[in-house]
Design an enzyme around this catalytic site. Structure first.
Site, mmCIF file in Angstrom:
data_model
loop_
_atom_site.group_PDB
_atom_site.id
_atom_site.type_symbol
_atom_site.label_atom_id
_atom_site.label_comp_id
_atom_site.label_asym_id
_atom_site.label_seq_id
_atom_site.Cartn_x
_atom_site.Cartn_y
_atom_site.Cartn_z
ATOM 1 N N LEU A 95 0.828 -1.225 0.000
ATOM 2 C CA LEU A 95 0.000 0.000 0.000
ATOM 3 C C LEU A 95 0.856 1.267 0.000
ATOM 4 O O LEU A 95 0.361 2.358 0.300
ATOM 5 C CB LEU A 95 -0.946 0.001 1.205
ATOM 6 C CG LEU A 95 -1.994 -1.115 1.215
ATOM 7 C CD1 LEU A 95 -2.840 -1.050 2.475
ATOM 8 C CD2 LEU A 95 -2.893 -1.048 -0.027
ATOM 9 N N ALA A 100 5.339 6.519 1.627
ATOM 10 C CA ALA A 100 4.703 7.539 2.475
ATOM 11 C C ALA A 100 5.605 7.928 3.640
ATOM 12 O O ALA A 100 5.739 9.117 3.975
ATOM 13 C CB ALA A 100 3.347 7.032 2.980
ATOM 14 N N ASP A 141 5.428 5.335 -6.765
ATOM 15 C CA ASP A 141 4.994 5.333 -5.360
ATOM 16 C C ASP A 141 5.254 6.679 -4.684
ATOM 17 O O ASP A 141 4.373 7.239 -4.032
ATOM 18 C CB ASP A 141 5.721 4.223 -4.578
ATOM 19 C CG ASP A 141 5.138 2.851 -4.861
ATOM 20 O OD1 ASP A 141 4.490 2.704 -5.906
ATOM 21 O OD2 ASP A 141 5.326 1.955 -4.029
HETATM 22 C C1 MEV Z 1 4.526 -3.060 -6.923
HETATM 23 O O1 MEV Z 1 3.826 -2.271 -5.970
HETATM 24 C C2 MEV Z 1 4.038 -2.753 -8.306
HETATM 25 C C3 MEV Z 1 4.875 -3.364 -9.398
HETATM 26 O O2 MEV Z 1 4.309 -2.967 -10.645
HETATM 27 C C4 MEV Z 1 6.317 -2.929 -9.319
HETATM 28 C C5 MEV Z 1 6.540 -1.465 -9.654
HETATM 29 O O3 MEV Z 1 5.767 -0.850 -10.364
HETATM 30 O O4 MEV Z 1 7.604 -0.952 -9.202
HETATM 31 C C6 MEV Z 1 4.835 -4.883 -9.332
#
Ligand code: MEV
Length: 306
Positions: A95, A100, A141
């Site tokens: 998540l 974060a 992320d």
């Molecule tokens: C992991 O949260 C998501 C993946 O696509 C890896 C990434 O995008 O770095 C599996």
């Protein structure tokens, strides 16, 4: 004392395919990590996480320590700090908790030092930190956690899409997995069946492209259908597992528009989008299968100083 907070995220579409250049849609959720920091004269970094005192040797807090070291290096400064972390996100469940905690630490320390960092700059530094800690990291992320909202990730470009007001239920299996191991298993499959797996990944890319239209039209039924198709393709490359698939099917039977895993898979979490009137039934269905239920929503709010 400065406090900054940042959201976790889910993938609506496109995890794994994004590793091979296909587009993906990731969304910030309204579950956050909040980091408070104050500078201290000892020169040491001390971390208190939900009442547990830790130091830089603690495995799970390497992101915080690496964030502090990266700030020291980039801004050619030295400092000690007391850092306190409160989290609504289960760790190591896909998540985005590491992103974060990383971006909220960078921002809080920068503010303590009087350095003005815009959220997109924090996201870039955060990506360096994640890469240093993990060896490989997607910039998605830290970008989503810093800027919030619904983000279309295309190759090296990112673009915000309109947000959605719809309940999201997350089922966290509690099973931890290594993202890099799951990615490596897809790479192996792709090497064995290059045409087949390339076609699967490119179909996932098509789903993401169709998904942007459904989002723009607020077509929840269509979004749910596409999530279900995406899940089928993720199953086909072996990244769902029995526990996750059970939660996915239970959610659909209980009235979700659609359900799929989120993130790397083989452990971690699944998500379901659901009409308001079915939230209770879908939550109960997930809980019945021994998963922790997180009742959340998409969030436009990214990294912020409290
Ligand atoms: C992991 O949260 C998501 C993946 O696509 C890896 C990434 O995008 O770095 C599996």
């Amino acid at each position: 004392m400065v406090t900054c907070s940042a959201p976790g995220k889910v993938y609506l579409f496109g995890e794994h395919a994004v590793v091979y250049g296909e587009p993906a849609i990731a969304c910030a959720i309204n579950l956050r990590i909040s980091t408070s920091a104050k500078l201290v004269s000892s020169g040491k970094i001390k971390i208190d996480a939900m009442g547990k005192r830790l130091n830089c040797m603690s495995e799970e807090f390497k992101y915080v320590c690496c964030a502090a070291q990266t700030i020291k290096r980039l801004f050619n400064t030295d400092f000690g700090a007391e850092i306190s972390i409160k989290s609504q996100l289960p760790p190591r469940q896909g998540l985005g908790s590491s992103a974060a905690v990383t971006v909220s630490t960078i921002k809080a320390l920068a503010e303590c030092l009087g350095i003005d960092l815009k959220n997109e700059a924090v996201a870039k530094i955060g990506h360096q930190v994640e890469t240093a800690v993990q060896g490989i990291a997607s910039p998605a992320d830290t970008f989503v956690s810093s800027t919030g909202g619904v983000v279309l990730i295309e190759q090296t470009k990112t673009r915000h899409l309109s947000s959605l007001n719809i309940p999201i239920l997350i089922g966290a299996t509690g099973i931890e997995r290594s993202t890099s191991d799951v990615i490596a298993s897809v790479t192996r499959l792709k090497q064995t069946y290059p045409t087949l797996i390339t076609n699967v990944l490119s179909s996932i890319g098509d789903i993401t492209r169709l998904g942007t239209q459904k989002l723009a039209n607020e077509d929840f039924v269509g979004l749910g259908e596409l999530m279900n198709i995406n899940q089928g393709l993720l199953e086909s490359i072996g990244v769902s597992d029995e526990a996750l698939s059970r939660l996915v099917y239970a959610s659909r039977t209980a009235g979700a528009f659609g359900a799929k895993i989120t993130g790397a898979g083989r452990g971690g979490c699944m998500l379901a989008i659901t009409p308001d009137e079915n939230v209770k039934k879908v939550s109960q269905a997930i809980a019945k299968h021994d998963a922790k239920v997180l009742n959340t929503a998409f969030s436009d709010s990214g990294l912020q100083t409290e």
